[in-house]
Motif scaffolding. Sequence first.
Motif, mmCIF file in Angstrom:
data_model
loop_
_atom_site.group_PDB
_atom_site.id
_atom_site.type_symbol
_atom_site.label_atom_id
_atom_site.label_comp_id
_atom_site.label_asym_id
_atom_site.label_seq_id
_atom_site.Cartn_x
_atom_site.Cartn_y
_atom_site.Cartn_z
ATOM 1 N N PHE A 32 -0.210 -10.433 -8.318
ATOM 2 C CA PHE A 32 -0.326 -9.019 -8.655
ATOM 3 C C PHE A 32 -0.512 -8.846 -10.158
ATOM 4 O O PHE A 32 0.207 -9.445 -10.956
ATOM 5 N N ASP A 33 -1.501 -8.030 -10.543
ATOM 6 C CA ASP A 33 -1.755 -7.747 -11.950
ATOM 7 C C ASP A 33 -0.709 -6.804 -12.513
ATOM 8 O O ASP A 33 -0.490 -6.762 -13.720
ATOM 9 N N GLU A 34 -0.101 -6.062 -11.642
ATOM 10 C CA GLU A 34 0.998 -5.159 -12.002
ATOM 11 C C GLU A 34 1.882 -5.033 -10.772
ATOM 12 O O GLU A 34 1.445 -5.316 -9.651
ATOM 13 N N ALA A 35 3.095 -4.629 -10.985
ATOM 14 C CA ALA A 35 4.029 -4.493 -9.862
ATOM 15 C C ALA A 35 3.524 -3.411 -8.902
ATOM 16 O O ALA A 35 3.036 -2.363 -9.346
ATOM 17 N N PRO A 36 3.608 -3.657 -7.595
ATOM 18 C CA PRO A 36 3.253 -2.604 -6.645
ATOM 19 C C PRO A 36 4.052 -1.333 -6.964
ATOM 20 O O PRO A 36 5.227 -1.419 -7.322
ATOM 21 N N ALA A 37 3.388 -0.184 -6.876
ATOM 22 C CA ALA A 37 4.047 1.059 -7.280
ATOM 23 C C ALA A 37 3.575 2.226 -6.429
ATOM 24 O O ALA A 37 2.471 2.224 -5.886
ATOM 25 N N PHE A 38 4.441 3.219 -6.365
ATOM 26 C CA PHE A 38 4.126 4.467 -5.673
ATOM 27 C C PHE A 38 3.630 5.486 -6.686
ATOM 28 O O PHE A 38 4.123 5.549 -7.817
ATOM 29 N N ASP A 39 2.674 6.308 -6.279
ATOM 30 C CA ASP A 39 2.246 7.403 -7.144
ATOM 31 C C ASP A 39 2.989 8.676 -6.754
ATOM 32 O O ASP A 39 3.835 8.667 -5.857
ATOM 33 N N LYS A 40 2.682 9.774 -7.428
ATOM 34 C CA LYS A 40 3.400 11.035 -7.194
ATOM 35 C C LYS A 40 3.210 11.585 -5.783
ATOM 36 O O LYS A 40 3.996 12.382 -5.311
ATOM 37 N N ASP A 41 2.146 11.113 -5.093
ATOM 38 C CA ASP A 41 1.880 11.566 -3.729
ATOM 39 C C ASP A 41 2.482 10.637 -2.672
ATOM 40 O O ASP A 41 2.267 10.833 -1.479
ATOM 41 N N GLY A 42 3.212 9.606 -3.120
ATOM 42 C CA GLY A 42 3.847 8.685 -2.186
ATOM 43 C C GLY A 42 2.938 7.570 -1.689
ATOM 44 O O GLY A 42 3.294 6.846 -0.764
ATOM 45 N N LEU A 43 1.745 7.425 -2.298
ATOM 46 C CA LEU A 43 0.842 6.344 -1.920
ATOM 47 C C LEU A 43 1.272 5.066 -2.623
ATOM 48 O O LEU A 43 1.655 5.086 -3.789
ATOM 49 N N LEU A 44 1.201 3.953 -1.928
ATOM 50 C CA LEU A 44 1.562 2.657 -2.473
ATOM 51 C C LEU A 44 0.303 1.967 -2.975
ATOM 52 O O LEU A 44 -0.672 1.833 -2.239
ATOM 53 N N HIS A 45 0.335 1.528 -4.246
ATOM 54 C CA HIS A 45 -0.821 0.870 -4.861
ATOM 55 C C HIS A 45 -0.518 -0.602 -5.115
ATOM 56 O O HIS A 45 0.513 -0.936 -5.701
ATOM 57 N N LEU A 46 -1.432 -1.456 -4.664
ATOM 58 C CA LEU A 46 -1.328 -2.895 -4.871
ATOM 59 C C LEU A 46 -2.596 -3.352 -5.586
ATOM 60 O O LEU A 46 -3.701 -3.189 -5.060
ATOM 61 N N ASN A 47 -2.451 -3.906 -6.790
ATOM 62 C CA ASN A 47 -3.592 -4.369 -7.574
ATOM 63 C C ASN A 47 -3.367 -5.823 -7.950
ATOM 64 O O ASN A 47 -2.319 -6.174 -8.483
ATOM 65 N N GLY A 48 -4.354 -6.652 -7.667
ATOM 66 C CA GLY A 48 -4.189 -8.054 -8.006
ATOM 67 C C GLY A 48 -5.380 -8.885 -7.628
ATOM 68 O O GLY A 48 -6.506 -8.400 -7.581
ATOM 69 N N GLN A 49 -5.098 -10.162 -7.344
ATOM 70 C CA GLN A 49 -6.168 -11.095 -7.044
ATOM 71 C C GLN A 49 -5.671 -12.251 -6.195
ATOM 72 O O GLN A 49 -4.477 -12.529 -6.153
ATOM 73 N N PHE A 50 -6.620 -12.879 -5.537
ATOM 74 C CA PHE A 50 -6.380 -14.116 -4.814
ATOM 75 C C PHE A 50 -7.133 -15.193 -5.590
ATOM 76 O O PHE A 50 -8.362 -15.255 -5.522
ATOM 77 N N PRO A 51 -6.419 -16.006 -6.357
ATOM 78 C CA PRO A 51 -7.094 -17.018 -7.171
ATOM 79 C C PRO A 51 -7.393 -18.296 -6.375
ATOM 80 O O PRO A 51 -6.627 -19.246 -6.405
ATOM 81 N N THR A 52 -8.490 -18.300 -5.661
ATOM 82 C CA THR A 52 -8.869 -19.497 -4.907
ATOM 83 C C THR A 52 -9.680 -20.405 -5.822
ATOM 84 O O THR A 52 -10.111 -19.993 -6.902
ATOM 85 N N GLN A 53 -9.907 -21.619 -5.398
ATOM 86 C CA GLN A 53 -10.619 -22.587 -6.235
ATOM 87 C C GLN A 53 -12.072 -22.200 -6.465
ATOM 88 O O GLN A 53 -12.587 -22.362 -7.565
ATOM 89 N N SER A 54 -12.727 -21.699 -5.460
ATOM 90 C CA SER A 54 -14.158 -21.419 -5.592
ATOM 91 C C SER A 54 -14.469 -20.015 -6.117
ATOM 92 O O SER A 54 -15.405 -19.831 -6.876
ATOM 93 N N THR A 55 -13.687 -19.048 -5.717
ATOM 94 C CA THR A 55 -13.959 -17.650 -6.054
ATOM 95 C C THR A 55 -12.636 -16.908 -6.224
ATOM 96 O O THR A 55 -11.692 -17.157 -5.485
ATOM 97 N N THR A 56 -12.594 -16.010 -7.189
ATOM 98 C CA THR A 56 -11.428 -15.145 -7.328
ATOM 99 C C THR A 56 -11.757 -13.819 -6.664
ATOM 100 O O THR A 56 -12.786 -13.204 -6.961
ATOM 101 N N ILE A 57 -10.900 -13.407 -5.755
ATOM 102 C CA ILE A 57 -11.082 -12.127 -5.066
ATOM 103 C C ILE A 57 -10.125 -11.123 -5.698
ATOM 104 O O ILE A 57 -8.913 -11.289 -5.648
ATOM 105 N N LEU A 58 -10.685 -10.105 -6.337
ATOM 106 C CA LEU A 58 -9.903 -9.040 -6.965
ATOM 107 C C LEU A 58 -9.760 -7.895 -5.975
ATOM 108 O O LEU A 58 -10.709 -7.568 -5.257
#
Length: 80
Positions: A32-58
């Motif tokens: 995770f690029d930042e800790a998962p967090a809730f916004d003011k509307d109660g939505l949960l946001h997850l931002n990050g990446q899967f660092p695989t050997q061949s490709t990074t999936i953001l």
Amino acid sequence: NQMTVRQFHNTFKTFKEKGVDLTIVKGVAPVFDEAPAFDKDGLLHLNGQFPTQSTTILFKLTYHYEYPQWKLFGINVHAK
């Protein structure tokens, strides 16, 4: 229910055309690029990446809680 299966597949059409295989993230722990967090509307946001050997999936995922489960509300995925 907001998107048909066909619309969902069309959203990821570019990955298929470029030969990007998203199944490479199976079994890979996300960083995770930042800790998962809730916004003011109660939505949960997850931002990050899967660092695989061949490709990074953001990813930026947004979830909304609809009893009795969390449902995907928004998705943004890139490969680099």
